[in-house]
Design a protein around this motif. Structure first.
Motif, short mmCIF file in Angstrom:
data_model
loop_
_atom_site.label_atom_id
_atom_site.label_comp_id
_atom_site.label_asym_id
_atom_site.label_seq_id
_atom_site.Cartn_x
_atom_site.Cartn_y
_atom_site.Cartn_z
N PRO A 390 0.82 -1.22 0.00
CA PRO A 390 0.00 0.00 0.00
C PRO A 390 0.85 1.25 0.00
CG PRO A 390 0.07 -0.97 2.19
CD PRO A 390 0.75 -1.94 1.28
N PRO A 391 0.30 2.39 -0.41
CA PRO A 391 1.04 3.64 -0.30
C PRO A 391 1.51 3.87 1.14
CG PRO A 391 -0.92 3.95 -1.64
CD PRO A 391 -1.03 2.58 -1.04
N LEU A 392 2.63 4.55 1.28
CA LEU A 392 3.22 4.75 2.60
C LEU A 392 2.37 5.66 3.48
CD1 LEU A 392 6.97 5.23 1.55
CD2 LEU A 392 5.64 3.12 1.79
N VAL A 393 1.42 6.37 2.89
CA VAL A 393 0.58 7.29 3.64
C VAL A 393 -0.66 6.60 4.21
CG1 VAL A 393 1.39 9.32 2.41
CG2 VAL A 393 -0.56 8.03 1.50
N ILE A 394 -0.76 5.30 4.12
CA ILE A 394 -1.90 4.57 4.66
C ILE A 394 -1.99 4.79 6.17
CG2 ILE A 394 -0.64 2.39 5.03
CD1 ILE A 394 -3.18 0.92 4.06
N SER A 395 -3.20 4.91 6.68
CA SER A 395 -3.41 5.19 8.10
C SER A 395 -3.54 3.90 8.90
CB SER A 395 -4.67 6.02 8.29
OG SER A 395 -5.83 5.24 8.01
#
Length: 411
Positions: A390-395
């Motif tokens: 997943p993108p590194l900005v996933i929460s």
């Protein structure tokens, strides 16, 4: 662990079916996409033609590390679009040198060879290593050898697939370029035994992504660095998928406390906006290139340089590497709880995971189709492995959503 709810019908709607039919009629069949047609994306979410929101847990094979349409990257691209987009390397352009200086500094190197795609970076690295071998090491012309790893994936150009052991990549594309010796991945002793007077480089991925996120022993890269330095051989590391934050460090080599002679970079370097790749090294290696010996019309174009420079600025903060470490620990902990519950093996490093699926559960493709029904996008590889990136900005909440969907899909 939060259980995901079903958000996608089993059968594609008329809009999706029509778009897929058009694709199958006019797009070469070199991919086998999942039955979803993406129309819009932002952050970690995409929206398809049916207006369904789906959690992107592939991130275009790590090309979208910073999320879709990151505001800083979009702003950099828009600003450059109003100036100049392409000059070719026949002329200097204002954004190129600052980008290369910043990227070299990020890698602790001196020079950058800007290219476009990851495969192009690998091909360029091979050329550099061969010329270095002749001009610096003194290998006779036409005799240079490069050691590669079994299970490798460096792209799909003719030279590269020639040293692959994946039949899908190789069959029907010969004859292949000579000069490559393949040894088992993760076996530093096998590399050492394969080195001869004609060996100019060892080329490898620090983690094999396409093979299923295969992680070598901790001492693998340090031992290769010691051996290659002692034997006068270049260590060329393909960080196209593993680099630029994915594994919780700027480069996976950083996690191993190793500095290679050449970094091969791509994917996330373009911020998910434009194709950008690079070979990064010192002058004593990259300096073997001379005018006319290598080139690319679009390599280092002003638009790519502007976006790539903003990517470097974002990585210089260390924030995205920290996100990958923190959320990666959460992802790993949740996935390991699924061992024996549909998963036979889990390999996780940073925000990058390979899950081997119990055959009784189905194939990895079938699991990915179930994940699609649960509102999550992932991709299978080699039959029984599901890859997550997943993108590194996933929460934190979004990682929980992902874990719940994986648990349901394996159940």
């Amino acid at each position: 662990m939060t259980m995901a709810t079903v958000t996608t019908p089993v059968r594609p709607s008329a809009a999706t079916a029509a778009a897929i039919a058009l694709d199958q009629a006019h797009v070469a069949h070199n991919y086998h996409p999942l039955p979803v047609v993406v129309e819009h994306a932002e952050g970690v979410w995409v929206t398809d033609v049916e207006r369904r929101r789906l959690l992107d847990c592939l991130a275009a094979y790590s090309a979208v590390n910073f999320g879709h349409r990151h505001p800083r990257l979009v702003a950099a691209a828009k600003a450059q679009l109003d100036r100049v987009t392409l000059t070719s390397r026949a002329f200097h352009s204002a954004p190129l040198a600052p980008f290369c200086e910043a990227l070299a500094d990020l890698a602790g190197k001196q020079m950058v060879l800007p290219m476009n795609t990851g495969a192009e970076a690998v091909e360029s690295g091979i050329k550099v290593a061969r010329r270095w071998g002749e001009q610096v090491k003194g290998v006779e012309p036409g005799r240079a050898q490069i050691i590669v790893a079994g299970g490798n994936f460096h792209g799909r150009t003719t030279t590269i697939v020639g040293f692959s052991d994946d039949p899908d990549a190789r069959e029907g594309f010969g004859p292949f370029t000579p000069g490559f010796v393949r040894v088992p991945f993760g076996d530093a002793q096998a590399v050492e035994a394969a080195i001869t007077a004609d060996t100019v480089a060892v080329l490898l991925e620090p983690v094999q992504g396409e093979a299923g996120v295969i992680i070598p022993p901790e001492d693998y890269l340090p031992r290769l660095r010691e051996v290659t330095r002692r034997e006068g051989v270049l260590l060329v590391v393909d960080e196209i998928q593993s680099g630029l934050g994915r594994t919780g460090a700027t480069f996976q080599c950083d996690n191993a406390c190793v500095v290679p002679d050449l970094y091969l970079l791509g994917k996330a370097l373009g911020g998910g906006i434009v194709p950008v790749s690079a070979v990064v090294g010192d002058r004593d290696v990259l300096g073997v290139l001379t005018p006319g010996s290598h080139g690319s019309t679009f390599g280092g174009n002003p638009l790519a340089a502007a976006v790539g420079h903003e990517v470097v600025r974002m990585l210089q903060t260390g924030a995205y590497q920290a996100m990958a470490r923190e959320r990666g620990e959460q992802l790993a902990a949740g996935l390991h709880r699924l061992l024996g519950r549909g998963a036979t093996a889990v390999r996780c490093i940073g925000l990058w995971a390979g899950i081997d699926v119990e055959p009784s559960v189905g194939t990895a493709r079938q699991v990915c189709e179930r994940l699609l029904e649960l509102g999550v996008l992932a991709k299978d590889t080699h039959g029984q492995t599901v890859r997550l990136a997943p993108p590194l900005v996933i929460s934190e909440a979004e990682v929980d959503h992902l874990l719940g969907a994986v648990e349901t899909a394996l159940g």
